[in-house]
Design a protein around this motif. Structure first.
Motif, PDB file in Angstrom:
ATOM      1  N   THR A 134       0.408  24.758  -4.987  1.00 28.56           N
ATOM      2  CA  THR A 134      -0.113  24.258  -6.272  1.00 28.56           C
ATOM      3  C   THR A 134      -1.615  24.010  -6.163  1.00 28.56           C
ATOM      4  O   THR A 134      -2.394  24.403  -7.038  1.00 28.56           O
ATOM      5  CB  THR A 134       0.603  22.946  -6.665  1.00 28.56           C
ATOM      6  OG1 THR A 134       1.993  23.164  -6.574  1.00 28.56           O
ATOM      7  CG2 THR A 134       0.221  22.478  -8.039  1.00 28.56           C
ATOM      8  N   GLU A 135      -2.017  23.360  -5.062  1.00 30.76           N
ATOM      9  CA  GLU A 135      -3.440  23.052  -4.896  1.00 30.76           C
ATOM     10  C   GLU A 135      -4.243  24.354  -4.771  1.00 30.76           C
ATOM     11  O   GLU A 135      -5.293  24.515  -5.399  1.00 30.76           O
ATOM     12  CB  GLU A 135      -3.640  22.160  -3.664  1.00 30.76           C
ATOM     13  CG  GLU A 135      -5.072  21.712  -3.402  1.00 30.76           C
ATOM     14  CD  GLU A 135      -5.665  20.865  -4.537  1.00 30.76           C
ATOM     15  OE1 GLU A 135      -4.915  20.342  -5.367  1.00 30.76           O
ATOM     16  OE2 GLU A 135      -6.915  20.762  -4.584  1.00 30.76           O
ATOM     17  N   ALA A 136      -3.716  25.298  -3.990  1.00 32.03           N
ATOM     18  CA  ALA A 136      -4.421  26.567  -3.790  1.00 32.03           C
ATOM     19  C   ALA A 136      -4.556  27.334  -5.104  1.00 32.03           C
ATOM     20  O   ALA A 136      -5.555  28.020  -5.339  1.00 32.03           O
ATOM     21  CB  ALA A 136      -3.685  27.415  -2.754  1.00 32.03           C
ATOM     22  N   SER A 137      -3.573  27.163  -5.980  1.00 31.94           N
ATOM     23  CA  SER A 137      -3.586  27.925  -7.232  1.00 31.94           C
ATOM     24  C   SER A 137      -4.719  27.451  -8.162  1.00 31.94           C
ATOM     25  O   SER A 137      -5.082  28.140  -9.103  1.00 31.94           O
ATOM     26  CB  SER A 137      -2.242  27.799  -7.956  1.00 31.94           C
ATOM     27  OG  SER A 137      -2.114  26.485  -8.449  1.00 31.94           O
ATOM     28  N   ARG A 138      -5.285  26.281  -7.896  1.00 29.26           N
ATOM     29  CA  ARG A 138      -6.387  25.784  -8.734  1.00 29.26           C
ATOM     30  C   ARG A 138      -7.715  26.468  -8.422  1.00 29.26           C
ATOM     31  O   ARG A 138      -8.649  26.425  -9.214  1.00 29.26           O
ATOM     32  CB  ARG A 138      -6.574  24.276  -8.526  1.00 29.26           C
ATOM     33  CG  ARG A 138      -5.361  23.430  -8.880  1.00 29.26           C
ATOM     34  CD  ARG A 138      -5.582  21.977  -8.457  1.00 29.26           C
ATOM     35  NE  ARG A 138      -6.787  21.446  -9.018  1.00 29.26           N
ATOM     36  CZ  ARG A 138      -7.737  20.815  -8.352  1.00 29.26           C
ATOM     37  NH1 ARG A 138      -7.621  20.601  -7.065  1.00 29.26           N
ATOM     38  NH2 ARG A 138      -8.806  20.385  -8.959  1.00 29.26           N
ATOM     39  N   CYS A 139      -7.820  27.064  -7.236  1.00 33.49           N
ATOM     40  CA  CYS A 139      -9.109  27.624  -6.794  1.00 33.49           C
ATOM     41  C   CYS A 139      -9.486  28.835  -7.650  1.00 33.49           C
ATOM     42  O   CYS A 139      -8.656  29.707  -7.919  1.00 33.49           O
ATOM     43  CB  CYS A 139      -9.007  28.014  -5.323  1.00 33.49           C
ATOM     44  SG  CYS A 139     -10.449  28.903  -4.716  1.00 33.49           S
ATOM     45  N   LEU A 140     -10.753  28.882  -8.074  1.00 30.61           N
ATOM     46  CA  LEU A 140     -11.223  29.951  -8.966  1.00 30.61           C
ATOM     47  C   LEU A 140     -11.650  31.209  -8.224  1.00 30.61           C
ATOM     48  O   LEU A 140     -12.013  32.191  -8.851  1.00 30.61           O
ATOM     49  CB  LEU A 140     -12.432  29.448  -9.768  1.00 30.61           C
ATOM     50  CG  LEU A 140     -12.188  28.327 -10.764  1.00 30.61           C
ATOM     51  CD1 LEU A 140     -13.509  27.939 -11.412  1.00 30.61           C
ATOM     52  CD2 LEU A 140     -11.179  28.750 -11.806  1.00 30.61           C
ATOM     53  N   GLN A 141     -11.652  31.169  -6.885  1.00 24.83           N
ATOM     54  CA  GLN A 141     -12.132  32.314  -6.088  1.00 24.83           C
ATOM     55  C   GLN A 141     -13.544  32.722  -6.553  1.00 24.83           C
ATOM     56  O   GLN A 141     -13.815  33.898  -6.842  1.00 24.83           O
ATOM     57  CB  GLN A 141     -11.155  33.501  -6.213  1.00 24.83           C
ATOM     58  CG  GLN A 141      -9.777  33.226  -5.636  1.00 24.83           C
ATOM     59  CD  GLN A 141      -9.805  33.098  -4.119  1.00 24.83           C
ATOM     60  OE1 GLN A 141     -10.283  33.978  -3.420  1.00 24.83           O
ATOM     61  NE2 GLN A 141      -9.319  31.980  -3.610  1.00 24.83           N
ATOM     62  N   CYS A 142     -14.419  31.738  -6.639  1.00 26.45           N
ATOM     63  CA  CYS A 142     -15.777  31.955  -7.167  1.00 26.45           C
ATOM     64  C   CYS A 142     -16.482  33.076  -6.402  1.00 26.45           C
ATOM     65  O   CYS A 142     -16.418  33.134  -5.174  1.00 26.45           O
ATOM     66  CB  CYS A 142     -16.618  30.693  -7.012  1.00 26.45           C
ATOM     67  SG  CYS A 142     -15.820  29.235  -7.641  1.00 26.45           S
ATOM     68  N   LYS A 143     -17.187  33.916  -7.159  1.00 36.71           N
ATOM     69  CA  LYS A 143     -17.844  35.085  -6.545  1.00 36.71           C
ATOM     70  C   LYS A 143     -18.943  34.661  -5.571  1.00 36.71           C
ATOM     71  O   LYS A 143     -19.148  35.256  -4.539  1.00 36.71           O
ATOM     72  CB  LYS A 143     -18.458  35.971  -7.640  1.00 36.71           C
ATOM     73  CG  LYS A 143     -17.396  36.696  -8.456  1.00 36.71           C
ATOM     74  CD  LYS A 143     -17.562  38.198  -8.360  1.00 36.71           C
ATOM     75  CE  LYS A 143     -16.307  38.983  -8.677  1.00 36.71           C
ATOM     76  NZ  LYS A 143     -15.382  38.397  -9.626  1.00 36.71           N
ATOM     77  N   LYS A 144     -19.673  33.585  -5.938  1.00 36.42           N
ATOM     78  CA  LYS A 144     -20.791  33.180  -5.063  1.00 36.42           C
ATOM     79  C   LYS A 144     -20.360  32.145  -4.016  1.00 36.42           C
ATOM     80  O   LYS A 144     -21.205  31.604  -3.299  1.00 36.42           O
ATOM     81  CB  LYS A 144     -21.935  32.641  -5.909  1.00 36.42           C
ATOM     82  CG  LYS A 144     -22.580  33.737  -6.724  1.00 36.42           C
ATOM     83  CD  LYS A 144     -23.905  33.302  -7.295  1.00 36.42           C
ATOM     84  CE  LYS A 144     -24.540  34.464  -8.025  1.00 36.42           C
ATOM     85  NZ  LYS A 144     -25.487  34.016  -9.037  1.00 36.42           N
ATOM     86  N   TYR A 145     -19.061  31.865  -3.962  1.00 36.29           N
ATOM     87  CA  TYR A 145     -18.457  30.897  -3.023  1.00 36.29           C
ATOM     88  C   TYR A 145     -19.399  29.758  -2.585  1.00 36.29           C
ATOM     89  O   TYR A 145     -19.761  29.668  -1.414  1.00 36.29           O
ATOM     90  CB  TYR A 145     -17.843  31.599  -1.805  1.00 36.29           C
ATOM     91  CG  TYR A 145     -18.554  32.829  -1.294  1.00 36.29           C
ATOM     92  CD1 TYR A 145     -18.070  34.097  -1.616  1.00 36.29           C
ATOM     93  CD2 TYR A 145     -19.679  32.728  -0.487  1.00 36.29           C
ATOM     94  CE1 TYR A 145     -18.708  35.228  -1.139  1.00 36.29           C
ATOM     95  CE2 TYR A 145     -20.314  33.856  -0.019  1.00 36.29           C
ATOM     96  CZ  TYR A 145     -19.828  35.106  -0.349  1.00 36.29           C
ATOM     97  OH  TYR A 145     -20.450  36.220   0.115  1.00 36.29           O
ATOM     98  N   PRO A 146     -19.747  28.850  -3.507  1.00 35.00           N
ATOM     99  CA  PRO A 146     -20.634  27.727  -3.133  1.00 35.00           C
ATOM    100  C   PRO A 146     -20.053  26.866  -2.017  1.00 35.00           C
ATOM    101  O   PRO A 146     -20.794  26.338  -1.184  1.00 35.00           O
ATOM    102  CB  PRO A 146     -20.740  26.914  -4.426  1.00 35.00           C
ATOM    103  CG  PRO A 146     -19.662  27.414  -5.328  1.00 35.00           C
ATOM    104  CD  PRO A 146     -19.354  28.813  -4.917  1.00 35.00           C
ATOM    105  N   CYS A 147     -18.722  26.752  -1.985  1.00 29.49           N
ATOM    106  CA  CYS A 147     -18.092  25.884  -0.976  1.00 29.49           C
ATOM    107  C   CYS A 147     -18.446  26.320   0.444  1.00 29.49           C
ATOM    108  O   CYS A 147     -18.652  25.480   1.325  1.00 29.49           O
ATOM    109  CB  CYS A 147     -16.582  25.868  -1.164  1.00 29.49           C
ATOM    110  SG  CYS A 147     -15.881  27.524  -1.355  1.00 29.49           S
TER     111      CYS A 147
END
Ligand code: FAD
Ligand code: SF4
Length: 482
Positions: A37-50
């Motif tokens: 559930t938690e993983a499903s929230r991740c947007l897989q951002c293109k610039k991966y700021p994290c």
């Protein structure tokens, strides 16, 4: 601002009433369903700021995607490419000021729980070792490296160099591996079995370990250089800083280092089953506001203290401890006395501690750390009746190695002078990283420094550099400044 459809999934914890009476881990970890559930929230951002917030550059969206896709062996593979100690980092890294701080959801207070997911993957691996591909090790180069210490810096560089095909031997002064992870951080935050399992994974790469081996007495760094091609110093900062106040050597006054080593490493809370005793105070004061202070205070409570105070000279906002651990401490009943500082320790006729005299403080202009400087309020002294005081005000490196290795330059704090990008010290053939260079810092910063040094040592061993005697000058073009 991005708004997640669902909130961050909370992690189950032992209830405060129960946990303050035991040393079992407080946080219980995600179930598979919670992690998905938690993983499903991740947007897989293109610039991966994290990723920019992670000192070892873990492919965070990559391992989160693998959890979401139910590919847990894949998640282990992605994580372990950059972090050989995920079970440890998932538990103790200050994610809230690193990867999670840069997560796009952080502004809405809902950052992806990267640390909890990392821990979930690491714990899954420990129970499913047969399902995971072993970490690949390159063909032997025939080069030998001595790594001194076995904390996170040394474990990380040992794993990296072994993977590169070098023959690595760790030399550890204590009877067990792990450094602060074992002798400092208590089991209720980081169980020693987790550290043991992750150390075993590193040994499985072919890393040899020599325990009870104090470099600087049994063998010097120069002698190591005679039988190894390179030496890495990851000896940490184990020398406690005291306040130099009257009464500081009374019976009942501990450094946090001594107190936590007795409790964690020597299992004093199981005395007389284990041989090391520890004085269990009824009224305990811990001086300081960092993670070490929180660990000491919460350990004292678990040992049976009726009342535990944390005395901190600044206000709550300036406390360097992880927020999560401060909240845990509040819940367990620790009492915080902010804007106060000890002025002397008071003893009885047998030189046993009976009280601390403190003075109230107020905050002035910011100092070099950027935090407002605490100033004493004259005439505001008060007395705190305590039978144990634990001083948790930081540590410096032990001078044993530098005093026996004249080529190693140090700063005025006793930390090693070292090139930040490569970990090269002023002694040819010797690299360093972690707390021995930075002073007491974090697990992940020690690991990051070790990874950079591994790359440089590998180049050196492969002959990309000149002969050792000219190493520093020719590669940097100058002597390092102190
Ligand atoms: P260390 O972990 O100190 O390891 C050094 C090792 O070298 C030790 O095993 C020592 O015995 C060995 N050694 C020293 N001299 C010699 C010698 N001459 N010969 C052979 N061996 C030698 N960081 C976080 O990120 N999160 C936290 O929540 C956190 N909590 C902490 C709580 C406590 C109580 C403490 C003390 C620290 C905490 N830290 C935390 C800080 C973190 O643990 C350290 O920054 C980190 O362990 C430094 O790693 P290191 O490898 O440089 O050294
Ligand atoms: Fe996922 Fe947050 Fe990283 Fe974006 S910033 S990829 S949402 S963890």
């Amino acid at each position: 601002m991005n708004k997640p459809k669902i909130n961050r999934v909370e992690m189950p914890r032992q209830k405060a009433d129960k946990r303050k009476g035991n040393f079992n881990e407080v946080a219980q970890g995600y179930t598979h369903e919670m992690a998905k559930t938690e993983a499903s929230r991740c947007l897989q951002c293109k610039k991966y700021p994290c990723i920019k917030g992670c000192p070892v550059n873990i492919d965070i969206p990559g391992f989160i995607k693998a959890i979401r896709d139910d590919d847990l062996p894949g998640a282990v593979g992605v994580l372990k490419k950059d972090n050989i100690l995920p079970g440890i980092c998932g538990r103790v890294c200050p994610q809230e000021t690193q990867c999670e701080e840069l997560c796009v959801f952080n502004k809405s207070g809902n950052a992806i729980a990267i640390g909890r997911l990392e821990r979930f993957v690491a714990d899954w691996e420990l129970k499913n070792k047969d399902k995971v591909k072993p970490v690949a090790v390159s063909r032997s180069t025939g080069k030998k490296v001595a790594v001194v210490g076995s904390g996170p810096a040394s474990l990380t560089i040992a794993a990296d160099l072994a993977r590169m095909g070098h023959d690595v031997t760790l030399f550890e002064a204590l009877h067990t591996t792990g450094g602060v992870l074992i002798y400092g951080i208590p089991d209720f935050r980081l169980p020693s079995e987790i550290v043991g399992e992750e150390v075993d994974n590193i040994k499985a790469l072919g890393v040899k370990v020599e325990l009870n081996y104090l470099i600087g007495t049994i063998e010097s760094v120069d002698e190591l250089l005679g039988r190894f091609d390179a030496v890495f110093l990851g000896t940490g900062a184990g020398l406690p800083i005291f306040m130099n106040l009257p009464g500081e050597n009374l019976s009942g006054v501990y450094s946090a280092n001594e107190f936590l080593t007795r409790v964690n490493l020597m299992q004093a809370y199981r005395f007389p089953e284990y041989h090391t005793p520890v004085k269990v105070g009824k009224q305990v004061a811990v001086i300081g506001g960092g993670n070490v202070a929180m660990d000491a205070a919460r350990s004292a409570l678990r040992l049976g203290a009726d009342k535990v105070y944390v005395v901190y000279r600044r206000s709550e906002a300036e406390m360097p401890a992880r927020r999560e651990e401060v909240e845990n401490a509040y819940e367990e009943g620790i009492e915080f006395i902010f804007l106060a500082n000890p002025t002397r320790f008071l003893g009885d006729e047998k030189k046993v501690l009976k009280a601390i005299e403190c003075i109230r403080m107020e905050l002035g202009e910011p100092d070099s750390s950027g935090r407002r400087r605490p100033l004493p309020v004259s005439g505001s002294e008060f007395t705190l009746d305590v039978d144990v005081a634990i001083v948790a005000l930081g540590t410096n490196p032990n001078p044993l190695i530098t005093s026996t290795t004249p080529d190693l330059k140090t700063t005025r704090w006793g930390t090693l002078v070292c090139d930040e990008d490569t970990g090269r010290t002023t002694c040819p053939g010797v690299w360093a990283g972690g707390d021995v260079v930075t002073g007491s810092a974090t697990v992940i910063s020690a690991m990051g420094a070790a990874r950079r040094a591994a790359v440089d040592i590998d180049k050196y061993l492969k002959g990309d550099y000149i002969r050792p005697g000219q190493y520093w000058r020719e590669s940097k073009g100058e002597e390092p400044a102190e």
